[in-house]
Write a protein that holds these residues in place. Structure first.
Motif, PDB file in Angstrom:
ATOM      1  N   LEU A 284       0.825  -1.212   0.000  1.00  0.00           N
ATOM      2  CA  LEU A 284       0.000   0.000   0.000  1.00  0.00           C
ATOM      3  C   LEU A 284       0.854   1.255   0.000  1.00  0.00           C
ATOM      4  N   ASP A 285       1.984   1.242   0.708  1.00  0.00           N
ATOM      5  CA  ASP A 285       2.883   2.398   0.652  1.00  0.00           C
ATOM      6  C   ASP A 285       3.456   2.558  -0.758  1.00  0.00           C
ATOM      7  N   ALA A 286       3.830   1.438  -1.387  1.00  0.00           N
ATOM      8  CA  ALA A 286       4.336   1.516  -2.762  1.00  0.00           C
ATOM      9  C   ALA A 286       3.260   2.008  -3.711  1.00  0.00           C
ATOM     10  N   TYR A 287       2.034   1.562  -3.516  1.00  0.00           N
ATOM     11  CA  TYR A 287       0.885   1.997  -4.332  1.00  0.00           C
ATOM     12  C   TYR A 287       0.681   3.496  -4.194  1.00  0.00           C
ATOM     13  N   GLN A 288       0.733   3.994  -2.963  1.00  0.00           N
ATOM     14  CA  GLN A 288       0.543   5.423  -2.727  1.00  0.00           C
ATOM     15  C   GLN A 288       1.657   6.241  -3.377  1.00  0.00           C
ATOM     16  N   LEU A 289       2.907   5.789  -3.201  1.00  0.00           N
ATOM     17  CA  LEU A 289       4.031   6.510  -3.799  1.00  0.00           C
ATOM     18  C   LEU A 289       3.922   6.529  -5.317  1.00  0.00           C
ATOM     19  N   LEU A 290       3.615   5.372  -5.898  1.00  0.00           N
ATOM     20  CA  LEU A 290       3.512   5.304  -7.352  1.00  0.00           C
ATOM     21  C   LEU A 290       2.445   6.247  -7.875  1.00  0.00           C
ATOM     22  N   THR A 291       1.345   6.362  -7.161  1.00  0.00           N
ATOM     23  CA  THR A 291       0.249   7.231  -7.593  1.00  0.00           C
ATOM     24  C   THR A 291       0.717   8.663  -7.782  1.00  0.00           C
ATOM     25  N   GLN A 292       1.709   9.074  -7.024  1.00  0.00           N
ATOM     26  CA  GLN A 292       2.149  10.468  -7.071  1.00  0.00           C
ATOM     27  C   GLN A 292       3.329  10.717  -8.026  1.00  0.00           C
ATOM     28  N   ILE A 293       3.987   9.662  -8.490  1.00  0.00           N
ATOM     29  CA  ILE A 293       5.214   9.896  -9.269  1.00  0.00           C
ATOM     30  C   ILE A 293       5.234   9.208 -10.631  1.00  0.00           C
ATOM     31  N   ALA A 294       4.228   8.395 -10.936  1.00  0.00           N
ATOM     32  CA  ALA A 294       4.289   7.602 -12.162  1.00  0.00           C
ATOM     33  C   ALA A 294       4.083   8.442 -13.419  1.00  0.00           C
ATOM     34  N   LEU A 295       4.848   8.107 -14.455  1.00  0.00           N
ATOM     35  CA  LEU A 295       4.576   8.551 -15.814  1.00  0.00           C
ATOM     36  C   LEU A 295       4.063   7.329 -16.585  1.00  0.00           C
TER      37      LEU A 295
END
Length: 338
Positions: A284-295
Motif C-alpha cells: 500500500l505504501d508503494a501503491y501510494q508513492l507510485l500514484t504520485q510519481i508515475a509517468l
C-alpha cells in the motif's frame, strides 16, 4: 569478453517466440553484434509497394535469433543491454494496412465500413544530420525528424511450450513497440525455458508513443547488445512477471493486454512490486508513492495486445540498485567493449 556477430539469411528468420531452434549458443557476458531486417521483411521499398500486394502474412516482423544462453533456467532473469542501435539502411518505410491500426476498424473491433486506403511512405535517412524525412503523399510538405532508433521486439520463449507470433507482446516481451527500448537501456525478462531463447527485431528509426497507424519508421538495424544472466533467488531476486526496463534516469515496466487499461494495470501492479523490492515498502505504501510519481507513456495501441509503460524517474527515489546494480555494471562493460 566473447563477441558473436550474426546476420541471418532469410531462411534463418524467426517468425515466432517459442517453437524455433536456436541459431547460436552464447555465454552470459557475451557481446552480440546483430543485423535485423525491418518489419516488412524488406518488401516495401518504394511508395508504389502496397502491403496487400507485397506482404505475405503472417511473414512479417522477422526476428534475429533465438539465442540459447548457457545456464539460463526457468525462474532466472535475462538482462539484455542495448549498447548501440544504428540504422543499417539509408531508407525506411511506413504504411497504412487494411483493417490494422489504432484509428481503423479491425478484425477485433469490427465495423461495416471499408478499410482505410493503403498508402506507403518512404523515409530517407540523412546520417550527417541524424534525421529522417517525412514527405506527405497528398501534398508537398516535407519535415526532417530526428532519428531515435529503437527495437519494437525483444523477447524470450514463452512458458508451457507456447508459441506466439512475433506480432504479439505479452509477459515474455515480444512486440512491445515502446520507444523506451533504445540504446543505453537494459531490458529484464523472466526466463521461461532452458536457455531463455531470446531474439530481437522490428527496428524503428523513430516512433511516436502509441504507434497510431500500426507502423513506425520501419528499418533494418545494426545492433550491439550485451547479454547477462541473473540467477533466480540470487540476493532474494525473483524474475519479473512483466518486462522491466532500466535506463540511467528511470525504471520502467511494460504491460500488454486488451483492453488498454488492463495493459496499464499490469504495468502498474508490476511497478508496485518493484518499488516494494527496491525500497522495502509494503504494497500500500508503494501503491501510494507510485500514484504520485508515475509517468505512463503509451507503447502501442494497435497490436494483438496493447502495451502500456509505467515509468518512474530515479531522481524522485532514494538511490536504488535494481538487480544488484546490473544496469550500471553493463554500462561499464559496454564502455569497455566500445
Amino acid at each position: 569478453m566473447d563477441v558473436v556477430e550474426f546476420r541471418p539469411t532469410p531462411d534463418q528468420y524467426a517468425w515466432t517466440f517459442g517453437g524455433v531452434p536456436p541459431v547460436a549458443t552464447v555465454k552470459p557476458g557475451t557481446l552480440l553484434k546483430l543485423w535485423t531486417e525491418d518489419a516488412f521483411a524488406g518488401r516495401l521499398r518504394t511508395v508504389d509497394d502496397l502491403p496487400s500486394m507485397n506482404l505475405n502474412m503472417p511473414d512479417v516482423n522477422p526476428q534475429t535469433g533465438p539465442f540459447y544462453v548457457e545456464g539460463a533456467e526457468p525462474g532466472d532473469t535475462l538482462a539484455v543491454h542495448f549498447v548501440s542501435i544504428e540504422p543499417a539502411r539509408d531508407w525506411a518505410a511506413s504504411s497504412t494496412i487494411p483493417f490494422f491500426g489504432g484509428l481503423s476498424s479491425t478484425d477485433r473491433t469490427a465495423m461495416l465500413q471499408d478499410p482505410l486506403p493503403e498508402r506507403t511512405w518512404i523515409y530517407h535517412l540523412n546520417r550527417a544530420r541524424g534525421t529522417v524525412t517525412f514527405a506527405a503523399r497528398g501534398g508537398e510538405l516535407q519535415i526532417d525528424l530526428p532519428i531515435d532508433p529503437m527495437h519494437g521486439t525483444v523477447g524470450v520463449a514463452p512458458a508451457a511450450r507456447e508459441v506466439r507470433s512475433s506480432l504479439v507482446p505479452d509477459t515474455f516481451g515480444g512486440n512491445m513497440d515502446t520507444p523506451e527500448m533504445r540504446a543505453g537501456v537494459t531490458c529484464y525478462l523472466g526466463v521461461n525455458v532452458e536457455g531463455a531463447l531470446f531474439s530481437i527485431g522490428d527496428g524503428h528509426y523513430r516512433q511516436g508513443e502509441g504507434e497510431s497507424c500500426g507502423t513506425a519508421v520501419e528499418g533494418a538495424m545494426n545492433t550491439t547488445l550485451l547479454v547477462e544472466l541473473i540467477k533466480g533467488g540470487a540476493g532474494g531476486v525473483t524474475a519479473p512477471a512483466w518486462p522491466r526496463i532500466e535506463s540511467d534516469d528511470a525504471i520502467m515496466v511494460v504491460g500488454s493486454a486488451r483492453p488498454l487499461e488492463d495493459a496499464w494495470r499490469a504495468s502498474q501492479v508490476e511497478m508496485v512490486g518493484w518499488l516494494s523490492e527496491l525500497l522495502g515498502l509494503d504494497r500500500l505504501d508503494a501503491y501510494q508513492l507510485l500514484t504520485q510519481i508515475a509517468l505512463c507513456p503509451l507503447a502501442n495501441v494497435c497490436d494483438s495486445n496493447y502495451s502500456a509503460v509505467t515509468k518512474v524517474e530515479k531522481a524522485l527515489l532514494p538511490p536504488v540498485r535494481a538487480f544488484d546494480g546490473m544496469h550500471s555494471y553493463l554500462r561499464e562493460q559496454a564502455a569497455t567493449a566500445s
